[in-house]
Design an enzyme around this catalytic site. Sequence first.
Site, PDB file in Angstrom:
ATOM      1  N   ASP A 124      61.115  66.458  53.477  1.00 58.68           N
ATOM      2  CA  ASP A 124      59.686  66.496  53.162  1.00 58.68           C
ATOM      3  C   ASP A 124      59.480  67.282  51.865  1.00 58.68           C
ATOM      4  OD1 ASP A 124      59.306  65.269  55.593  1.00 58.68           O
ATOM      5  OD2 ASP A 124      58.958  67.166  56.653  1.00 58.68           O
TER       6      ASP A 124
HETATM    7  N1  URA Z   1      62.673  67.179  59.759  1.00 56.87           N
HETATM    8  C1  URA Z   1      61.450  67.421  59.246  1.00 56.87           C
HETATM    9  O1  URA Z   1      60.473  67.560  59.963  1.00 56.87           O
HETATM   10  N2  URA Z   1      61.349  67.519  57.909  1.00 56.87           N
HETATM   11  C2  URA Z   1      62.391  67.389  57.053  1.00 56.87           C
HETATM   12  O2  URA Z   1      62.221  67.501  55.849  1.00 56.87           O
HETATM   13  C3  URA Z   1      63.662  67.132  57.622  1.00 56.87           C
HETATM   14  C4  URA Z   1      63.778  67.035  58.976  1.00 56.87           C
END
Ligand code: URA
Length: 237
Positions: free
Chosen positions: A104
């Site tokens: 993310d």
């Molecule tokens: N899980 C998440 O919620 N975000 C990420 O960036 C990676 C795994």
Amino acid sequence: MQRLDKFISNLWYWSRKQIKKLLKDEYVLVNWELALDWQIKINFWDIISVWEENIEYKKNLYLILNKPAWYVTSNKPEASYASYLELLVDYPYANLVNPVWRLDADSTWLLFLTNNGDLTHNLISPKKNLFKKYLITLENNLSEKDEEKIKSWVTINKDTPKKYLTKPALLEKIEDKKYYISISEGKFHQVKKMFEAINNKVLTLHRVAIWGLELWDLKSWEFQELSSEQINEIFNK
Ligand code: URA
């Protein structure tokens, strides 16, 4: 094999207009000889030299990037976030590799990229059960019962057609609200959703490892190429 013009136009450095000019001005060499024909096919052992810089046509590319926050793992900017490609401006093969498992925009650390489609396919196959390890901080403490739920299963995307029961996870407490969690799946926002499912919230999330792949000494913003041998050693054990 790949056409010379396609190979060069896929590189990050030059626009198509610039590429035409490079050829016209006799700046492109293939194995130290002037390239006069753009259509020739090159092999991965050929050395392409553009503007006196040698660029190997590499068959397999493997890259690790220490991703800082506020970059998206897509090749176009999204909302107010820049694309991770902005972090790879000094990497001539940036447009040839793709991230395996996104992070993310607010998540950081290990991003693995490759152009090896077979490897990607193999790694993301649910049969492979490949664990990704994250360091997280949470808004609230976890009770023993919460820990057990995360370790066994929780339901994410509840009340939607994508409702999903997570597979067993590994949880390692570092201190209150600070844990390592390892999961073998890679659903969208999975770690955050797992803790939402037990009425908690992930405040920070860093990817520490993908199986045996780590960032080692790589600092934030830095990237490093890995060899096929290193990748085989890590993933085919
Ligand atoms: N899980 C998440 O919620 N975000 C990420 O960036 C990676 C795994």
